[in-house]
Design a protein around this motif. Structure first.
Motif, PDB file in Angstrom:
ATOM      1  N   UNK A 382      32.360  47.045  25.927  1.00  0.00           N
ATOM      2  CA  UNK A 382      33.141  47.872  26.861  1.00  0.00           C
ATOM      3  C   UNK A 382      32.521  47.863  28.255  1.00  0.00           C
ATOM      4  N   UNK A 383      31.202  47.872  28.319  1.00  0.00           N
ATOM      5  CA  UNK A 383      30.530  47.841  29.620  1.00  0.00           C
ATOM      6  C   UNK A 383      30.822  46.523  30.326  1.00  0.00           C
ATOM      7  N   UNK A 384      30.746  45.423  29.575  1.00  0.00           N
ATOM      8  CA  UNK A 384      31.028  44.110  30.168  1.00  0.00           C
ATOM      9  C   UNK A 384      32.471  44.022  30.666  1.00  0.00           C
ATOM     10  N   UNK A 385      33.413  44.498  29.860  1.00  0.00           N
ATOM     11  CA  UNK A 385      34.828  44.446  30.243  1.00  0.00           C
ATOM     12  C   UNK A 385      35.084  45.296  31.482  1.00  0.00           C
ATOM     13  N   UNK A 386      34.465  46.468  31.552  1.00  0.00           N
ATOM     14  CA  UNK A 386      34.646  47.344  32.714  1.00  0.00           C
ATOM     15  C   UNK A 386      34.133  46.684  33.990  1.00  0.00           C
ATOM     16  N   UNK A 387      32.940  46.097  33.903  1.00  0.00           N
ATOM     17  CA  UNK A 387      32.367  45.409  35.070  1.00  0.00           C
ATOM     18  C   UNK A 387      33.240  44.222  35.468  1.00  0.00           C
ATOM     19  N   UNK A 388      33.701  43.451  34.474  1.00  0.00           N
ATOM     20  CA  UNK A 388      34.552  42.298  34.753  1.00  0.00           C
ATOM     21  C   UNK A 388      35.870  42.728  35.401  1.00  0.00           C
ATOM     22  N   UNK A 389      36.430  43.836  34.955  1.00  0.00           N
ATOM     23  CA  UNK A 389      37.702  44.304  35.511  1.00  0.00           C
ATOM     24  C   UNK A 389      37.556  44.664  36.992  1.00  0.00           C
ATOM     25  N   UNK A 390      36.498  45.406  37.332  1.00  0.00           N
ATOM     26  CA  UNK A 390      36.261  45.768  38.730  1.00  0.00           C
ATOM     27  C   UNK A 390      35.925  44.533  39.568  1.00  0.00           C
ATOM     28  N   UNK A 391      35.125  43.654  38.991  1.00  0.00           N
ATOM     29  CA  UNK A 391      34.719  42.416  39.653  1.00  0.00           C
ATOM     30  C   UNK A 391      35.936  41.559  40.016  1.00  0.00           C
ATOM     31  N   UNK A 392      36.848  41.386  39.071  1.00  0.00           N
ATOM     32  CA  UNK A 392      38.002  40.515  39.289  1.00  0.00           C
ATOM     33  C   UNK A 392      39.064  41.173  40.157  1.00  0.00           C
ATOM     34  N   UNK A 393      39.286  42.473  39.998  1.00  0.00           N
ATOM     35  CA  UNK A 393      40.293  43.155  40.833  1.00  0.00           C
ATOM     36  C   UNK A 393      39.891  43.109  42.305  1.00  0.00           C
ATOM     37  N   UNK A 394      38.627  43.405  42.584  1.00  0.00           N
ATOM     38  CA  UNK A 394      38.184  43.372  43.983  1.00  0.00           C
ATOM     39  C   UNK A 394      38.215  41.949  44.543  1.00  0.00           C
ATOM     40  N   UNK A 395      37.984  40.966  43.680  1.00  0.00           N
ATOM     41  CA  UNK A 395      38.093  39.577  44.137  1.00  0.00           C
ATOM     42  C   UNK A 395      39.507  39.270  44.617  1.00  0.00           C
ATOM     43  N   UNK A 396      40.500  39.565  43.786  1.00  0.00           N
ATOM     44  CA  UNK A 396      41.879  39.275  44.154  1.00  0.00           C
ATOM     45  C   UNK A 396      42.370  40.109  45.320  1.00  0.00           C
ATOM     46  N   UNK A 397      42.014  41.399  45.321  1.00  0.00           N
ATOM     47  CA  UNK A 397      42.518  42.313  46.357  1.00  0.00           C
ATOM     48  C   UNK A 397      41.947  41.969  47.732  1.00  0.00           C
ATOM     49  N   UNK A 398      40.629  41.844  47.815  1.00  0.00           N
ATOM     50  CA  UNK A 398      39.998  41.599  49.113  1.00  0.00           C
ATOM     51  C   UNK A 398      40.296  40.192  49.628  1.00  0.00           C
ATOM     52  N   UNK A 399      40.378  39.212  48.725  1.00  0.00           N
ATOM     53  CA  UNK A 399      40.700  37.850  49.159  1.00  0.00           C
ATOM     54  C   UNK A 399      42.111  37.784  49.742  1.00  0.00           C
ATOM     55  N   UNK A 400      43.053  38.459  49.092  1.00  0.00           N
ATOM     56  CA  UNK A 400      44.436  38.461  49.591  1.00  0.00           C
ATOM     57  C   UNK A 400      44.534  39.173  50.930  1.00  0.00           C
ATOM     58  N   UNK A 401      43.802  40.279  51.086  1.00  0.00           N
ATOM     59  CA  UNK A 401      43.802  40.970  52.379  1.00  0.00           C
ATOM     60  C   UNK A 401      43.267  40.058  53.475  1.00  0.00           C
ATOM     61  N   UNK A 402      42.189  39.340  53.181  1.00  0.00           N
ATOM     62  CA  UNK A 402      41.625  38.420  54.178  1.00  0.00           C
ATOM     63  C   UNK A 402      42.652  37.366  54.596  1.00  0.00           C
ATOM     64  N   UNK A 403      43.305  36.759  53.607  1.00  0.00           N
ATOM     65  CA  UNK A 403      44.252  35.690  53.900  1.00  0.00           C
ATOM     66  C   UNK A 403      45.505  36.214  54.594  1.00  0.00           C
ATOM     67  N   UNK A 404      45.849  37.474  54.354  1.00  0.00           N
ATOM     68  CA  UNK A 404      47.020  38.073  55.013  1.00  0.00           C
ATOM     69  C   UNK A 404      46.698  38.568  56.416  1.00  0.00           C
ATOM     70  N   UNK A 405      45.494  39.104  56.604  1.00  0.00           N
ATOM     71  CA  UNK A 405      45.125  39.666  57.908  1.00  0.00           C
ATOM     72  C   UNK A 405      44.901  38.580  58.963  1.00  0.00           C
ATOM     73  N   UNK A 406      44.315  37.450  58.568  1.00  0.00           N
ATOM     74  CA  UNK A 406      43.925  36.433  59.550  1.00  0.00           C
ATOM     75  C   UNK A 406      45.085  35.955  60.421  1.00  0.00           C
ATOM     76  N   UNK A 407      46.258  35.567  59.859  1.00  0.00           N
ATOM     77  CA  UNK A 407      47.352  35.131  60.730  1.00  0.00           C
ATOM     78  C   UNK A 407      47.877  36.218  61.659  1.00  0.00           C
ATOM     79  N   UNK A 408      47.637  37.493  61.312  1.00  0.00           N
ATOM     80  CA  UNK A 408      48.091  38.590  62.156  1.00  0.00           C
ATOM     81  C   UNK A 408      47.227  38.742  63.404  1.00  0.00           C
TER      82      UNK A 408
END
Length: 444
Positions: A382-408
C-alpha cells in the motif's frame, strides 16, 4: 477585421489530435512493457550442446534500454527543431510512422527466431536506437503542429499519450494472466502481440494524420501562418484601408475569434528569442521527466510484494502496481489541466512544485526493492502504491501544464518554435533521467 474560425464539427479535430497523441507513444510503451520478454531471452544463455550450466550474463538491459532510447530522442529532437522550417511536417510525420512500422515488424518477425543472447542484445539495442530516432522526429513535428491550435488541443494530445501507456500496461497484464509460465509457445504469442498491435496502431494513426488537413477547422489553424494573401491585400488597398486592416488584425485568440497582427510584427523570432520567453517552462519540464525516468522503470521494476506466498498476486504485482498504477494516474494528471490549472504560469509556486518532486527519488528507493542495500522504510504494498500514485499524477499534471503554458508566453507566429523547443527539453529531461538511473541502480 476579425476572422472567426469554423466550428470543430463533432470534435473531429480534437479526436484526431487525441489519437495522434495515442499513436505517438503507443508503440514505444508496448516496447517498454515488454521488458520481461527481453530479459527472459537474454537470460536463456544456452550453450551449443544444450547445457545451461554457464552463468547468465548480466546485460543490465533496463538501463541500457533507457539510455539508448533517450540519446537518439535528444539528438534528433534537437535536429528537428532546426529543420522544421525546411522539411514539411506532412513528410516528416509520414516518414517517421513508416520507419516505426517497419522496425516493429522486424521485432515481431524475430520473436520466433532462435538467437544467442549477445546477438539478440545487439539487434535489440539497434532497433531501440532507430525506433527512437524516428519517434524524436515524429514527436517534435507533432508538438509543433499541435502548437498551432488552441491550448486545449495540447491537453488532448498529452492525454492521448497518457492513454497509450495505460493500454500497453493493460495488454501486459492480460498477457501475464493468459500465459503459462511453462508454455514457450504462449510466451511467443504474447510477445507477438506486443509488436503487432503497435504496427496496426501506427498505420491507423498515420491515416488520421493524413486526414487532418481535409477538415476545415484544422485547415484554418494549419494555414493561418501563411501571410502571402494578406500582404497582397494590403498592397492593393489604399492608405486608409491598409491602416484599417492593420489596426484590426491582432493575432490572438479570444472567445473563438482570431485577430491578426500587422505583418511587420509577424516575422518569426529566432530560437534564442523564443527560448528567453519560455526558459522557465523548459527547465521545469526537463526536471519533471528527469526525476521520473531516473527511477521509473529501472528502480520501480525491482520492487517486490510482501505477499510472495500468494503466487497469483506475486505474478501480477509489478504489472499492476508499477505500470498500471503509473499510467492510470499519469493519464489522470494529464487530463486534470482541462478542469483546473494551478499554479498559474506566473506563480512562483509552479517551479517550487516541480522541483519538490525530487523527494520521490529517495522515497521509491526505500520501498521494498529486491536485494536492496538501503534501509527499507516502505515495505508494504500500500505504501508503494500510494507513492507511485502521487509520483505519476504529478508527472502527468505538471508536464501538461508546462507544455500548455509555454505557447501562451510567445506570439502565435512563434508557437510552433515554442512547441518544438519544449519537445527538445522534454526529451532532455528523459535523457538526464536515463543517465541518472545508472547511478541510482548501483546504490540500491
Amino acid at each position: 477585421m476579425t476572422m472567426s474560425p469554423p466550428a470543430d464539427r463533432g470534435q473531429a479535430v480534437g479526436l484526431i489530435i487525441f489519437v495522434l497523441g495515442l499513436g505517438t507513444l503507443l508503440p514505444w510503451n508496448f516496447f517498454l512493457t515488454a521488458s520481461e520478454y527481453f530479459n527472459q531471452r537474454l537470460k536463456s544463455n544456452i550453450t551449443s550442446n544444450g547445457s545451461s550450466g554457464v552463468a547468465a550474463k548480466d546485460y543490465n538491459y533496463d538501463s541500457w534500454m533507457a539510455l539508448l532510447s533517450q540519446l537518439p530522442l535528444l539528438l534528433f529532437t534537437l535536429l528537428n527543431s532546426f529543420l522544421h522550417h525546411w522539411v514539411k511536417p506532412r513528410l516528416r510525420v509520414a516518414f517517421s510512422f513508416i520507419v516505426i512500422f517497419l522496425l516493429f515488424s522486424l521485432n515481431a518477425a524475430l520473436v520466433r527466431v532462435p538467437m544467442q543472447p549477445d546477438t539478440f542484445f545487439s539487434v535489440t539495442m539497434a532497433t531501440i536506437w532507430f525506433i527512437n530516432m524516428a519517434s524524436a522526429v515524429l514527436q517534435g513535428s507533432l508538438f509543433g503542429v499541435v502548437g498551432r491550435f488552441p491550448s486545449r488541443y495540447s491537453t488532448l494530445f498529452m492525454s492521448g499519450q497518457g492513454l497509450a501507456g495505460l493500454f500497453a500496461a493493460l495488454a501486459m497484464l492480460f498477457s501475464i494472466l493468459n500465459t503459462s509460465s511453462e508454455a514457450d509457445a504462449d510466451r511467443s504469442s504474447a510477445a507477438l502481440g506486443y509488436f503487432i498491435t503497435p504496427c496496426v496502431a501506427t498505420l491507423g494513426t498515420l491515416l488520421c494524420f493524413l486526414l487532418l488537413p481535409y477538415l476545415e477547422f484544422a485547415r484554418f489553424y494549419l494555414n493561418k501562418h501563411q501571410s502571402q494573401s494578406v500582404e497582397a491585400t494590403l498592397e492593393l488597398c489604399g492608405p486608409t484601408d491598409k491602416k484599417v486592416l492593420e489596426n484590426g488584425s491582432k493575432h490572438q485568440e479570444a472567445n473563438g475569434k482570431l485577430f491578426r497582427e500587422p505583418e511587420g510584427d509577424q516575422e518569426r523570432s529566432s530560437v534564442l528569442q523564443v527560448f528567453k520567453k519560455i526558459w522557465l517552462m523548459a527547465m521545469c519540464v526537463t526536471c519533471v521527466f528527469a526525476v521520473t525516468l531516473s527511477v521509473f522503470p529501472v528502480i520501480t521494476l525491482r520492487v517486490r510484494t510482501v505477499y510472495q506466498d500468494n503466487s497469483v498476486w506475486d505474478k501480477v504485482f509489478t504489472c499492476v502496481c508499477c505500470f498500471i498504477v503509473f499510467n492510470a494516474f499519469d493519464l489522470a494528471g494529464r487530463s486534470a489541466p482541462s478542469l483546473v490549472q494551478w499554479p498559474s504560469k506566473e506563480s512562483p509556486l509552479f517551479p517550487i512544485c516541480v522541483f519538490s518532486r525530487l523527494v520521490f527519488i529517495p522515497l521509491l528507493m526505500m520501498c521494498n526493492v529486491e536485494t536492496s542495500n538501503l534501509t527499507i522504510l516502505f515495505s508494504h504494498d500500500c505504501a508503494f502504491v500510494t507513492i507511485m500514485a502521487l509520483f505519476s499524477f504529478t508527472n502527468g499534471y505538471l508536464a501538461t501544464l508546462c507544455m500548455s503554458y509555454a505557447p501562451q508566453l510567445v506570439r502565435s507566429k512563434d508557437c510552433e518554435t515554442a512547441g518544438s523547443l519544449m519537445s527538445f527539453f522534454l526529451v532532455l529531461g528523459l535523457a538526464l533521467g536515463a543517465s541518472l538511473s545508472f547511478l541510482l541502480v548501483k546504490l540500491v
